[in-house]
Design an enzyme around this catalytic site. Structure first.
Site, mmCIF file in Angstrom:
data_model
loop_
_atom_site.group_PDB
_atom_site.id
_atom_site.type_symbol
_atom_site.label_atom_id
_atom_site.label_comp_id
_atom_site.label_asym_id
_atom_site.label_seq_id
_atom_site.Cartn_x
_atom_site.Cartn_y
_atom_site.Cartn_z
ATOM 1 N N GLU A 248 2.231 3.148 2.239
ATOM 2 C CA GLU A 248 0.973 2.659 1.038
ATOM 3 C C GLU A 248 1.949 2.283 -0.013
ATOM 4 O O GLU A 248 2.119 3.394 -0.567
ATOM 5 C CB GLU A 248 -0.047 3.691 0.987
ATOM 6 C CG GLU A 248 -1.162 3.711 2.039
ATOM 7 C CD GLU A 248 -1.935 2.653 2.330
ATOM 8 O OE1 GLU A 248 -1.981 1.874 1.298
ATOM 9 O OE2 GLU A 248 -2.513 2.563 3.327
ATOM 10 N N CYS A 282 -2.663 2.140 -8.202
ATOM 11 C CA CYS A 282 -1.800 0.814 -7.424
ATOM 12 C C CYS A 282 -2.767 -0.371 -7.240
ATOM 13 O O CYS A 282 -2.312 -1.615 -7.225
ATOM 14 C CB CYS A 282 -1.577 1.441 -5.820
ATOM 15 S SG CYS A 282 -2.916 2.161 -5.341
ATOM 16 N N GLU A 379 4.943 -4.228 -11.455
ATOM 17 C CA GLU A 379 3.689 -3.572 -11.566
ATOM 18 C C GLU A 379 3.741 -3.110 -13.189
ATOM 19 O O GLU A 379 4.794 -2.127 -13.323
ATOM 20 C CB GLU A 379 3.941 -2.269 -10.572
ATOM 21 C CG GLU A 379 2.679 -2.066 -10.043
ATOM 22 C CD GLU A 379 2.882 -0.930 -8.766
ATOM 23 O OE1 GLU A 379 3.801 -0.750 -8.548
ATOM 24 O OE2 GLU A 379 1.953 -0.487 -8.373
HETATM 25 P P1 NAD Z 1 7.745 6.680 -6.353
HETATM 26 O O1 NAD Z 1 8.132 5.659 -5.168
HETATM 27 O O2 NAD Z 1 8.788 6.762 -7.296
HETATM 28 O O3 NAD Z 1 7.592 8.139 -5.759
HETATM 29 C C1 NAD Z 1 6.604 8.576 -4.662
HETATM 30 C C2 NAD Z 1 6.991 9.772 -3.917
HETATM 31 O O4 NAD Z 1 8.292 9.424 -3.363
HETATM 32 C C3 NAD Z 1 7.391 10.953 -4.960
HETATM 33 O O5 NAD Z 1 6.914 11.951 -4.183
HETATM 34 C C4 NAD Z 1 8.575 10.983 -5.037
HETATM 35 O O6 NAD Z 1 9.386 12.023 -5.318
HETATM 36 C C5 NAD Z 1 9.275 10.595 -3.627
HETATM 37 N N1 NAD Z 1 10.516 10.208 -3.445
HETATM 38 C C6 NAD Z 1 11.302 9.156 -4.488
HETATM 39 N N2 NAD Z 1 12.585 9.004 -3.877
HETATM 40 C C7 NAD Z 1 12.542 9.374 -2.785
HETATM 41 C C8 NAD Z 1 13.610 9.713 -1.715
HETATM 42 N N3 NAD Z 1 14.845 9.266 -1.803
HETATM 43 N N4 NAD Z 1 13.270 9.926 -0.596
HETATM 44 C C9 NAD Z 1 12.109 10.915 -0.393
HETATM 45 N N5 NAD Z 1 11.240 10.744 -1.180
HETATM 46 C C10 NAD Z 1 11.545 10.188 -2.367
HETATM 47 O O7 NAD Z 1 6.289 6.367 -6.699
HETATM 48 P P2 NAD Z 1 5.416 6.990 -7.836
HETATM 49 O O8 NAD Z 1 6.062 6.693 -9.240
HETATM 50 O O9 NAD Z 1 5.156 8.610 -7.796
HETATM 51 O O10 NAD Z 1 3.976 6.192 -7.898
HETATM 52 C C11 NAD Z 1 3.706 4.976 -8.293
HETATM 53 C C12 NAD Z 1 3.954 4.068 -7.243
HETATM 54 O O11 NAD Z 1 3.259 4.280 -6.117
HETATM 55 C C13 NAD Z 1 3.489 2.690 -7.597
HETATM 56 O O12 NAD Z 1 4.326 1.534 -7.101
HETATM 57 C C14 NAD Z 1 2.105 2.568 -7.074
HETATM 58 O O13 NAD Z 1 1.401 1.360 -6.821
HETATM 59 C C15 NAD Z 1 2.236 3.238 -5.719
HETATM 60 N N6 NAD Z 1 0.999 3.832 -5.176
HETATM 61 C C16 NAD Z 1 0.481 3.144 -3.928
HETATM 62 C C17 NAD Z 1 -0.572 3.399 -3.651
HETATM 63 C C18 NAD Z 1 -1.089 2.686 -2.131
HETATM 64 O O14 NAD Z 1 -2.040 3.129 -1.860
HETATM 65 N N7 NAD Z 1 -0.740 1.525 -1.864
HETATM 66 C C19 NAD Z 1 -1.269 4.354 -4.183
HETATM 67 C C20 NAD Z 1 -0.963 5.088 -5.102
HETATM 68 C C21 NAD Z 1 0.424 4.760 -5.674
#
Ligand code: NAD
Length: 475
Positions: A248, A282, A379
């Site tokens: 997602e 999101c 975004e």
């Molecule tokens: P992010 O991608 O920075 O982080 C998400 C998760 O991934 C966190 O737990 C982070 O610690 C982890 N992560 C980061 N690097 C990693 C790696 N190398 N290996 C493993 N895990 C890693 O996103 P964010 O800033 O926490 O959230 C915002 C983003 O999430 C936005 O782009 C938003 O659109 C998206 N989002 C999507 C949905 C959906 O349902 N499509 C819902 C909520 C948020």
């Protein structure tokens, strides 16, 4: 407040004793610290989950369903407490935080009902030689990585269907918001989820943690919610072990307003689509595409309501927009706004960082934004509404679809036929037609294009966490 790792039903510190600093985004100060899981802890949690999963998969579906229903109930019984925890670590207004808990809990109720309705099929092979029996066993152990923007709901939207299908899970919540995740984990055990079925292992070293969790041969699936950028990295890693994935990812939702739309309703819907949860969703309306002859009227009305939004700490009465998650988020919003203004956009309201402690950005409306401006392609994840006007529907649809994202879109028009035909032409997994909100546990949530793979919620949600097995036999 729980501040340790939950592995196999016990609370403990990480193997190296490191702690994660959790900030209050309304002040920028440290709220508390939480144990940080190491790669060894991630590996241990997967092994514990693998043992627990064997027993959990044997629990009768009805009983699993009843435990999930208890999870729904216990979350609602603790709605105020959990909501306050979300507001503390995430910063969103308390009404949004409590609303998130109701939404998060509902995934347990929905999936308590799905647990007993997971059906297969039986058919006869075309040549009549045998029967084809298809059923859906659980995948096994699912590693879940979740974002900070919905500290509870992004976890339960995965955990509830995974448990309904008979899986065990290891969750890595975002390091910004581990407190809600840990408390939810504690409540799920109180509700009857056996130890080891749900493990929660926050970490400040996400990369090495994930490498270790996915190196354990018991891991069968990764379910991720977060940015497209990180999703790509995880997909590459999953390819090494050919793990099942559900992704997602990010969005860039267009909010389309035709000249026949009820503008009051469109502004009300725009506020819901843009501003809920401090504009950090999101599905947030990222770009407003408004038919030229009503663009000015819509922009002025939206600006008036945006200017009235009270900005401040989420626990204060009347606040409609809390802090952003951190200083970097504020800087990135400000850069996008400045770049748009540099390309000719006009600031109708807001357009600046709020001068106070914490991470606040003023609710902003920009007019005369060019379709090519960076703000229309990235975004924003903040309280900024860029308005682009259009005169031709085909051009507008080209602009709306001119992005690698395809999560959510919104259309406002009085002509339902036009609304339907435009909705069908949008490359978007979800469309709100004359609605500013679309998330629903009973609906398939997810995106097209680089917004994701798979769906969460609805009947599709539980199938994501299942294998398909076919047995050929005759009698
Ligand atoms: P992010 O991608 O920075 O982080 C998400 C998760 O991934 C966190 O737990 C982070 O610690 C982890 N992560 C980061 N690097 C990693 C790696 N190398 N290996 C493993 N895990 C890693 O996103 P964010 O800033 O926490 O959230 C915002 C983003 O999430 C936005 O782009 C938003 O659109 C998206 N989002 C999507 C949905 C959906 O349902 N499509 C819902 C909520 C948020």
């Amino acid at each position: 407040m729980r501040d340790q790792l939950l592995i196999g039903g016990t609370w403990r510190d990480g193997a190296d004793g490191e702690r994660i600093s959790v900030l209050d985004p309304a002040t920028g100060e440290e709220l508390t610290t939480v144990a940080s899981g190491t790669p060894a802890d991630a590996d241990a949690a997967v092994s514990v989950a693998a043992k627990a999963q064997v027993g959990w998969a044997k629990v009768a579906p009805r009983e699993r369903g009843e435990i999930l229903r208890n999870c729904w109930k216990i979350m609602l019984d603790h709605q105020d407490e959990l909501g306050e925890l979300i507001t503390k670590e995430h910063g969103k207004p308390i009404a949004d935080a409590k609303g998130e808990i109701a939404y998060a809990a509902e995934f347990f109720r929905w999936n308590s009902e799905e647990a007993v309705r997971l059906r297969g099929t039986i058919g006869t092979s075309p040549n009549g030689a045998n029967r084809i029996i298809v059923h859906h066993p659980p995948v096994g152990v699912v590693v879940m990585v979740t974002p900070w923007n919905f500290p509870a709901a992004m976890i339960t939207r995965k955990v509830a269907p995974a448990l309904a299908a008979g899986n065990a899970v290891v969750i890595k919540p975002a390091k910004e918001t581990p407190l809600t995740a840990l408390r939810v984990g504690e409540l799920l055990e109180e509700a009857g989820v056996p130890p080891g079925v749900v493990n929660i292992v926050p970490t400040q070293s996400a990369g090495p943690w994930f490498e270790a969790a996915t190196a354990n041969s018991a891991t069968r699936m990764v379910s991720f919610t977060g940015s497209t950028e990180v999703g790509r990295v995880l997909l590459k890693r999953c390819a090494d072990r050919v793990l099942k994935v559900a992704m997602e990812l990010g969005g860039n939702a267009p909010f389309i307003v035709f000249n026949d739309a009820d503008l009051d309703a469109a502004v009300e819907g725009a506020m819901v689509a843009k501003m809920r949860h401090s504009a950090e969703t999101c599905t947030a309306a990222n770009r407003f595409l408004v038919e030229a002859d009503v663009a000015d009227d819509f922009t002025q009305r939206l600006a008036k309501v945006m200017a009235d939004v009270q900005v401040g700490p989420g626990h204060e009465a009347g606040v409609g927009c809390g802090p952003m998650i951190n200083a970097g988020a504020v800087q990135s919003i400000d850069s996008l706004v400045n770049a748009a203004v540099g390309e000719g956009a006009t600031v109708v309201t807001g357009g600046e960082i709020v001068d106070r402690a914490g991470f606040f950005y003023a609710p902003t409306v920009l007019a005369d934004v060019t379709p090519t401006a960076a703000i229309n392609h990235e975004e924003i994840f903040g309280p900024v509404a860029p308005v682009v006007s259009f005169t031709d529907t085909d051009d507008m649809i080209r602009i709306a679809n001119n992005t690698e994202m395809g999560l959510a879109a919104y259309v406002y028009t009085a002509d339902i036929g036009r609304g339907m035909s435009v909705s069908e032409r949008l490359e978007s997994g979800m469309v709100g037609l004359n609605r500013g909100a679309m998330s629903d546990p009973a609906a398939p949530f997810g995106g097209m294009k680089q917004s994701g793979l798979g769906r969460e919620g609805a009947s599709e949600g539980i199938l994501e966490f299942c294998e398909t097995q076919y047995i050929a036999t005759q009698w």
